[in-house]
Design a protein around this motif. Sequence first.
Motif, PDB file in Angstrom:
ATOM      1  N   UNK A 119     -54.056   5.114-100.268  1.00 47.61           N
ATOM      2  CA  UNK A 119     -55.838   5.308 -99.514  1.00 47.61           C
ATOM      3  C   UNK A 119     -56.307   6.239-100.675  1.00 47.61           C
ATOM      4  N   UNK A 120     -58.165   6.040-100.371  1.00 50.34           N
ATOM      5  CA  UNK A 120     -58.947   7.009-100.757  1.00 50.34           C
ATOM      6  C   UNK A 120     -59.816   6.751-100.559  1.00 50.34           C
ATOM      7  N   UNK A 121     -60.253   8.325 -99.500  1.00 54.84           N
ATOM      8  CA  UNK A 121     -61.971   8.475 -99.291  1.00 54.84           C
ATOM      9  C   UNK A 121     -62.838   8.977-100.104  1.00 54.84           C
ATOM     10  N   UNK A 122     -63.754   8.359-100.351  1.00 57.00           N
ATOM     11  CA  UNK A 122     -64.782   9.427-101.524  1.00 57.00           C
ATOM     12  C   UNK A 122     -65.783   9.533-100.560  1.00 57.00           C
ATOM     13  N   UNK A 123     -66.103  10.855-101.003  1.00 57.73           N
ATOM     14  CA  UNK A 123     -68.030  11.393-100.190  1.00 57.73           C
ATOM     15  C   UNK A 123     -67.832  10.849 -98.819  1.00 57.73           C
ATOM     16  N   UNK A 124     -66.542  10.052 -97.912  1.00 59.27           N
ATOM     17  CA  UNK A 124     -66.377   9.520 -96.852  1.00 59.27           C
ATOM     18  C   UNK A 124     -67.712  10.423 -96.102  1.00 59.27           C
ATOM     19  N   UNK A 125     -68.816  10.144 -94.715  1.00 61.06           N
ATOM     20  CA  UNK A 125     -69.501   9.728 -94.029  1.00 61.06           C
ATOM     21  C   UNK A 125     -68.318  10.043 -92.119  1.00 61.06           C
ATOM     22  N   UNK A 126     -67.885  11.245 -92.917  1.00 63.79           N
ATOM     23  CA  UNK A 126     -67.041  11.211 -91.787  1.00 63.79           C
ATOM     24  C   UNK A 126     -67.415  11.976 -90.266  1.00 63.79           C
ATOM     25  N   UNK A 127     -68.492  11.574 -89.671  1.00 63.87           N
ATOM     26  CA  UNK A 127     -68.961  12.570 -88.795  1.00 63.87           C
ATOM     27  C   UNK A 127     -68.753  12.283 -88.530  1.00 63.87           C
ATOM     28  N   UNK A 128     -67.141  11.247 -87.143  1.00 66.38           N
ATOM     29  CA  UNK A 128     -66.906  11.513 -85.630  1.00 66.38           C
ATOM     30  C   UNK A 128     -65.360  11.695 -85.856  1.00 66.38           C
ATOM     31  N   UNK A 129     -65.297  12.149 -86.584  1.00 64.46           N
ATOM     32  CA  UNK A 129     -63.789  12.394 -86.510  1.00 64.46           C
ATOM     33  C   UNK A 129     -62.905  13.171 -85.372  1.00 64.46           C
ATOM     34  N   UNK A 130     -63.902  14.863 -85.476  1.00 63.20           N
ATOM     35  CA  UNK A 130     -63.760  15.687 -84.271  1.00 63.20           C
ATOM     36  C   UNK A 130     -64.362  15.518 -83.037  1.00 63.20           C
ATOM     37  N   UNK A 131     -64.446  14.265 -82.788  1.00 66.33           N
ATOM     38  CA  UNK A 131     -65.927  13.772 -81.547  1.00 66.33           C
ATOM     39  C   UNK A 131     -67.569  13.736 -82.185  1.00 66.33           C
ATOM     40  N   UNK A 132     -68.053  12.971 -81.053  1.00 65.35           N
ATOM     41  CA  UNK A 132     -69.313  12.392 -81.304  1.00 65.35           C
ATOM     42  C   UNK A 132     -70.061  12.925 -82.265  1.00 65.35           C
ATOM     43  N   UNK A 133     -70.453  13.194 -82.986  1.00 68.13           N
ATOM     44  CA  UNK A 133     -71.665  13.550 -84.164  1.00 68.13           C
ATOM     45  C   UNK A 133     -70.809  15.347 -84.558  1.00 68.13           C
ATOM     46  N   UNK A 134     -69.833  15.338 -84.557  1.00 64.42           N
ATOM     47  CA  UNK A 134     -69.017  16.696 -84.657  1.00 64.42           C
ATOM     48  C   UNK A 134     -69.975  17.789 -86.178  1.00 64.42           C
ATOM     49  N   UNK A 135     -70.555  17.255 -87.167  1.00 65.41           N
ATOM     50  CA  UNK A 135     -70.679  17.724 -87.686  1.00 65.41           C
ATOM     51  C   UNK A 135     -72.352  17.618 -88.575  1.00 65.41           C
ATOM     52  N   UNK A 136     -72.979  17.165 -87.349  1.00 60.60           N
ATOM     53  CA  UNK A 136     -74.449  17.816 -87.582  1.00 60.60           C
ATOM     54  C   UNK A 136     -74.525  18.809 -87.981  1.00 60.60           C
ATOM     55  N   UNK A 137     -74.466  20.097 -87.330  1.00 57.99           N
ATOM     56  CA  UNK A 137     -74.549  21.326 -88.011  1.00 57.99           C
ATOM     57  C   UNK A 137     -74.481  21.250 -89.729  1.00 57.99           C
ATOM     58  N   UNK A 138     -73.874  20.536 -90.321  1.00 55.14           N
ATOM     59  CA  UNK A 138     -73.380  20.523 -91.413  1.00 55.14           C
ATOM     60  C   UNK A 138     -74.467  19.569 -92.261  1.00 55.14           C
ATOM     61  N   UNK A 139     -74.927  18.469 -91.469  1.00 53.18           N
ATOM     62  CA  UNK A 139     -76.125  17.543 -92.367  1.00 53.18           C
ATOM     63  C   UNK A 139     -77.563  17.919 -92.665  1.00 53.18           C
ATOM     64  N   UNK A 140     -78.140  17.014 -93.627  1.00 52.80           N
ATOM     65  CA  UNK A 140     -79.103  17.287 -94.141  1.00 52.80           C
ATOM     66  C   UNK A 140     -80.085  16.914 -92.100  1.00 52.80           C
ATOM     67  N   UNK A 141     -81.267  17.149 -92.813  1.00 53.96           N
ATOM     68  CA  UNK A 141     -82.079  16.941 -91.245  1.00 53.96           C
ATOM     69  C   UNK A 141     -81.877  15.332 -90.384  1.00 53.96           C
ATOM     70  N   UNK A 142     -82.476  14.395 -91.715  1.00 50.50           N
ATOM     71  CA  UNK A 142     -83.131  12.929 -91.603  1.00 50.50           C
ATOM     72  C   UNK A 142     -81.183  12.588 -90.875  1.00 50.50           C
ATOM     73  N   UNK A 143     -80.279  13.220 -91.678  1.00 50.14           N
ATOM     74  CA  UNK A 143     -79.286  12.991 -91.170  1.00 50.14           C
ATOM     75  C   UNK A 143     -78.538  13.458 -89.656  1.00 50.14           C
ATOM     76  N   UNK A 144     -79.055  13.990 -89.340  1.00 50.74           N
ATOM     77  CA  UNK A 144     -78.465  15.257 -87.879  1.00 50.74           C
ATOM     78  C   UNK A 144     -79.478  14.129 -87.195  1.00 50.74           C
ATOM     79  N   UNK A 145     -80.954  14.042 -86.931  1.00 53.09           N
ATOM     80  CA  UNK A 145     -81.582  12.876 -86.250  1.00 53.09           C
ATOM     81  C   UNK A 145     -81.233  11.842 -86.061  1.00 53.09           C
ATOM     82  N   UNK A 146     -80.556  10.806 -87.730  1.00 55.95           N
ATOM     83  CA  UNK A 146     -80.113   9.543 -87.107  1.00 55.95           C
ATOM     84  C   UNK A 146     -78.770  10.039 -86.124  1.00 55.95           C
ATOM     85  N   UNK A 147     -77.713  11.095 -86.495  1.00 59.73           N
ATOM     86  CA  UNK A 147     -77.180  11.100 -85.494  1.00 59.73           C
ATOM     87  C   UNK A 147     -77.118  11.097 -83.865  1.00 59.73           C
TER      88      UNK A 147
END
Length: 296
Positions: A119-147
């Motif tokens: 299994x290989x995960x390449x630059x994965x958009x893993x935004x729900x791994x540890x809860x809904x939109x857990x990575x929002x604080x690390x995302x660009x403003x556009x992607x955080x808004x998308x979440x």
Amino acid sequence: MTREGSIRVGNRTVTYLEAGDPADPLVLHNHGGPSSRLEAELFEKSAKANGLRLVCADRPGMGGSDPQPGRTFEGWTDDLLLLADSLGAHRFAVTGWSEGGPWALAAAAYLDPARLVHVSCIAGGNYGTFGANWAAKYLSSVDALGGRLALHFHPGFTLMYELLGMSATHFEDRYAKAITKSVSTADREVLADEEVLRQFLGASRECFRHGADGLVVDATMLYQAWPFDMTQVTRPVHFWQGNADTLVPEVINKTVADKTPGALWHPISGGGHFIAVSHADDILALVANDLAPESN
């Protein structure tokens, strides 16, 4: 040459594109988003060079694959297993790039390691791994808004992707410029190859063959809390990440890898989001090594 194919899963059709020699070991690749089975074209040379048969399937509602009401992560891994069976492969690998990364991780969580051997995960958009939109604080403003829209105002999220689809299908030059502007210097070098850019744009355009609904469902699931627990995945899982990735910042996948017991971390110094293309030979060489015939 690539080859088109499809399988029936109940009352649905799942379409795919195949690159490499049909006699070689099988890799099931999960495309990004917006993308489609045509992403396989980007890896055709590397698949051949490493003696692999790379198959990329359209996920439900995208490209040529039918929608699947109530789709789940585990349901897609069932589709991958059926696809491997239909292609006559007992042992196979799964890779996933960008929005395809979470689907590769789902395979790691749900499928038997006796069959899924890499299994290989390449630059994965893993935004729900540890809860809904857990990575929002690390995302660009556009992607955080998308979440936020995906979780709290779905009509807005749908509109966001409908506009993206209109750009990818009807204003390709503008879409290409927007992508090029948003990525790193390393990624711009990758996209400077006219053939790579043509293939990338074609895969993106095909995603919206039947509109944006399939991608909306797919992306929403990435932001929602995942139903599987990566902290319990002990089998080897390869994480590939560029430290100059402007679309999926390194800290997101480093955090996921650090909390995944079986993680193998592959950092690419200066690499951007398109390391899947620039480092395809390295990535697929590891895949080929794990898929090599078992010694007697």
